[in-house]
Design an enzyme around this catalytic site. Structure first.
Site, PDB file in Angstrom:
ATOM      1  N   LYS A 272      35.721  43.170  75.910  1.00 48.19           N
ATOM      2  CA  LYS A 272      37.008  42.467  75.855  1.00 48.19           C
ATOM      3  C   LYS A 272      37.661  42.555  77.227  1.00 48.19           C
ATOM      4  O   LYS A 272      38.089  43.628  77.656  1.00 48.19           O
ATOM      5  CB  LYS A 272      37.883  43.114  74.788  1.00 48.19           C
ATOM      6  CG  LYS A 272      39.209  42.428  74.584  1.00 48.19           C
ATOM      7  CD  LYS A 272      39.820  42.938  73.288  1.00 48.19           C
ATOM      8  CE  LYS A 272      41.274  42.645  73.095  1.00 48.19           C
ATOM      9  NZ  LYS A 272      42.064  42.186  74.154  1.00 48.19           N
TER      10      LYS A 272
ATOM     11  N   LYS B 196      32.137  39.698  66.810  1.00 48.33           N
ATOM     12  CA  LYS B 196      32.208  38.419  66.087  1.00 48.33           C
ATOM     13  C   LYS B 196      31.023  38.315  65.139  1.00 48.33           C
ATOM     14  O   LYS B 196      29.907  38.741  65.494  1.00 48.33           O
ATOM     15  CB  LYS B 196      32.133  37.250  67.082  1.00 48.33           C
ATOM     16  CG  LYS B 196      33.267  37.264  68.086  1.00 48.33           C
ATOM     17  CD  LYS B 196      33.102  36.209  69.172  1.00 48.33           C
ATOM     18  CE  LYS B 196      34.240  36.357  70.169  1.00 48.33           C
ATOM     19  NZ  LYS B 196      34.057  35.573  71.384  1.00 48.33           N
TER      20      LYS B 196
END
Ligand code: IVH
Length: 694
Positions: A131, A312
């Site tokens: 991230k 995800k």
């Protein structure tokens, strides 16, 4: 239910409603600070805590949820500075997982949601991506050409920052056709990703700000957001932003979109998009957790700042099935690493003497790993901070990195305090030259008054003289200055210009070529503009901004030196304190002879004028008035800080004033501001508005 029970039920409801309202207001406020001003007042962790508490209360008391609750929307309305772009698909945020256990809970929620839809739930595969700590962006490509880029804004409508994005060097302008078959490029393609400021650019920017006596940005995200929202793309270009793509979102079906997200990342790469290379396919939740653990430390070696892992579901059919809440998609989650703090021991506290004689306490630490580097020193800021924390040598302390550059001591772990520890006393004498320290008025800093001869002040003044925003003498740095002082070759800035090649060659590791380069750099610096020269003199309260104002009125050092206090104070933006400092500077004999020598050597500041360039536009259109004494910065740097962020600092409160910043003893401006209903902020509020942590 008895009357009493009903009453307490009612009281409970009222209490919860009040808390929900308070949390909502707080979250709105902090979102505004984060997304629009790029200057958060609280850490991401604190924000997440508020958000989660609100989500939790709304979950338990659904009737009390306000229809416009911040949990039902993302970000904030886009600023009116830029054109508005409506996102084709809402640009949402992500839910957070603060621990590995919370990842399991997220998976359980996924499985439950799928089962509720009678979907076959086989083993779930995931994609783990680092991230990146930047800001999300949506890019539109038409027939392979970059057409438009927009920030998130409120998730529905973002800001059109196309021109600024065109300055981001690794953001593709023209796409590669996919595959050797040379299929036509899709007519329309939307790619989402993160704009960020690499650590090196961030550190260089903050170093430059610090050298100019300017408050640095608190983190690369704030710096990136400020850079991307500049009015002038040339300013954005200077900030070296970069891009990573992480999602292929909308296509016009001329290309067959892969069903696997992992595959779609490869697709993006083929088109020519930069994709962060450490993303990984994970067969199950265990592999996800392994990835999170593996990167907790390793991420610090990367040239960009990361604050977690985005996980995800790989199968994009599930994305459709799972959908999103108003705030975030259900098929993804952000695993956040805990904040970067570390506990270590204070081995010593040393007091360093700066250019203006200010004495700064520095804690020497037992080396400790923090955010990927080994930290040995941390700032204790000033005498008041030492008192407030009651830090002592031998204490176990928590250190934190502010803006990845200067670590600071946050708190003392009293449980580990050694039995015989002694209260730390601030020195009364200069630790370098022994002069009695002085503290004037309500200043926080103690100063060594031995301006002309204190060896530490001499060294720092020369370092300031050669620095980039002053005379910008290339190749003359700290170690060369130290050698020159130790060899008795220089005592002040003018001595630099009398150095000969022979003298330089007597120094260690100095060859012919380097000596020639040093002399050439010194020669070139003689022609810096007058504002640089005024700044280089290191007069107290004369930062770059004031130096520019002074250079606008006085056309040489001689004319400034001759000016009366009143004449100096009459320059717009220059007050009596600065005028006093300037007059005092020129009244001192060593300074007078320095100036004569500089003139004789041709250091006259005749290089012309250069305007101050704002580094960002967060405060564009905002007018500030300062009143009273600030504790952590002088008025000049406060005004400069405003100017550098695109705002204006004026001296009197009018209807047009947006903020009054009050320090100690604010005076009549405060009453005037209150009468006109102008927002009044204190020093701490002002600092966070500038993006500097307290
Ligand atoms: S996916 C629907 N992937 O983190 C939202 N976001 O805290 C999809 N971020 O708003 C976002 N790296 O700005 C995604 N590999 C990545 C990311 C990433 C950074 C940012 C993004 C997002 C924020 C959420």
């Amino acid at each position: 239910m008895s009357q009493l029970e009903k009453l307490s039920d009612w009281e409970e409801t009222a209490r919860v409603q009040e808390r929900i309202n308070w949390l909502s207001r707080q979250i709105e406020h902090h979102r505004f600070r984060y997304y629009i001003l790029s200057q958060p007042e609280i850490t991401d962790e604190e924000f997440d805590r508020l958000f989660r508490e609100l989500e939790d209360l709304e979950g338990r008391y659904p009737r009390l949820r306000n229809p416009d609750s911040p949990t039902q929307k993302v970000g904030v309305p886009p600023s009116t500075e830029f054109g508005q772009v409506r996102h084709r698909v809402p640009l949402l945020s992500l839910a957070n997982a603060m621990s590995l256990e919370e990842l399991d809970k997220w998976e359980e929620r996924l499985v439950r949601a799928l089962k509720n839809q009678d979907m076959e739930v086989g083993p779930l595969n995931y994609v783990c991506e680092l991230k990146i700590d930047g800001l999300s962006i949506a890019l539109t490509y038409r027939n392979g050409l970059f057409e438009q880029g927009a920030t998130r804004g409120n998730g529905e409508v973002g800001e059109d920052v196309t021109l600024n994005l065109k300055t981001v060097v690794n953001l593709p302008y023209r796409l590669n056709p996919p595959g050797p078959a040379e299929k036509p490029l899709p007519e329309m393609l939307e790619v989402r990703g993160e704009i960020y400021m690499p650590k090196a650019s961030f550190e260089a920017l903050n170093k430059a700000l610090i050298a100019e006596d300017e408050p640095p940005f608190a983190n690369p995200r704030n710096a990136a957001s400020g850079a991307l929202r500049q009015k002038d793309p040339r300013q954005t270009a200077k900030r070296n932003l970069a891009f990573f793509a992480y999602g292929l979102y909308v296509t016009d079906k001329t290309i067959k979109e892969p069903l696997s997200h992992f595959e779609s990342l490869n697709f993006l790469k083929k088109f020519g998009f930069p994709v962060e290379v450490h993303g990984r396919f994970a067969k199950n939740m265990q592999e996800v957790k392994d990835y999170c653990s593996e990167w907790e430390q390793k991420r610090h070696e990367l040239p960009y700042q990361t604050d977690g892992v985005v996980i995800k579901a790989d199968n994009r059919l599930l994305w459709q099935a799972l959908g999103a809440t108003a705030h975030s998609p259900r098929w993804a989650v952000a695993f956040k690493y805990p904040p970067e703090e570390a506990e270590t021991l204070i081995e010593d506290v040393r007091f360093e003497v700066g250019r203006t004689g200010a004495v700064t306490p520095i804690a020497w630490l037992k080396p400790v790993k923090l955010a990927g580097t080994t930290v040995k020193r941390a700032s204790l800021h000033n005498a008041d901070q030492i008192k407030r924390l009651d830090v002592r040598i031998g204490d176990a302390v928590v250190v934190r990195k502010a803006g990845e550059i200067i670590p600071e001591v946050v708190s003392v772990n009293l449980k580990r305090r050694p039995a015989q520890s002694e209260v730390l006393h601030y020195p009364t004498k200069c630790p370098v030259c022994g002069a009695h320290l002085e503290r004037s008025g309500n200043e926080v800093a103690f100063r060594c008054p031995n301006t002309a001869a204190c060896p530490s002040q001499v060294r720092r003044r020369i370092e300031h003289w050669v620095s980039r925003s002053a005379m910008d003498v290339d190749g003359v740095g700290e170690s060369l200055i130290e050698q020159l002082i130790n060899a008795g070759l220089i005592k002040n800035a003018s001595d630099l210009y009398r150095l000969t090649k022979e003298q330089l060659l007597t120094l260690e590791r100095m060859g012919e070529k380097s000596a020639e380069n040093v002399l050439a750099a010194l020669h070139a610096s003689k022609k810096r503009p007058l504002a640089n020269l005024f700044f280089a003199l290191g007069i107290r309260h004369v930062g770059q901004g004031v130096a520019e104002l002074l250079a606008g009125r006085f056309d040489s050092i001689a004319s400034l030196a001759k000016a009366s206090k009143e004449e100096i104070a009459s320059v717009e933006g220059v007050g009596p304190t600065i005028a006093q400092a300037v007059a005092e500077y020129f009244a001192e004999a060593p300074n007078q002879s320095l100036i004569k020598e500089l003139e004789a050597l041709g250091v006259t500041g005749e290089g012309g004028e250069e305007g101050v360039q704002p580094v960002s536009q967060e405060l564009a259109g905002k007018t500030f008035v300062l009143s009273g004494t600030l504790n952590t910065m002088d008025r000049t740097s406060a005004e400069k800080a405003i100017k550098r962020r695109g705002g204006r600092a004026t001296s009197s409160v009018t209807k047009k004033t947006n903020y009054l910043v009050v320090g100690d003893n604010p005076g009549s401006k405060l009453a005037k501001a209150q009468e006109l209903g102008i927002t009044v902020i204190d020093e701490s509020g002002f600092r966070s508005m500038l993006g500097i942590a307290d």
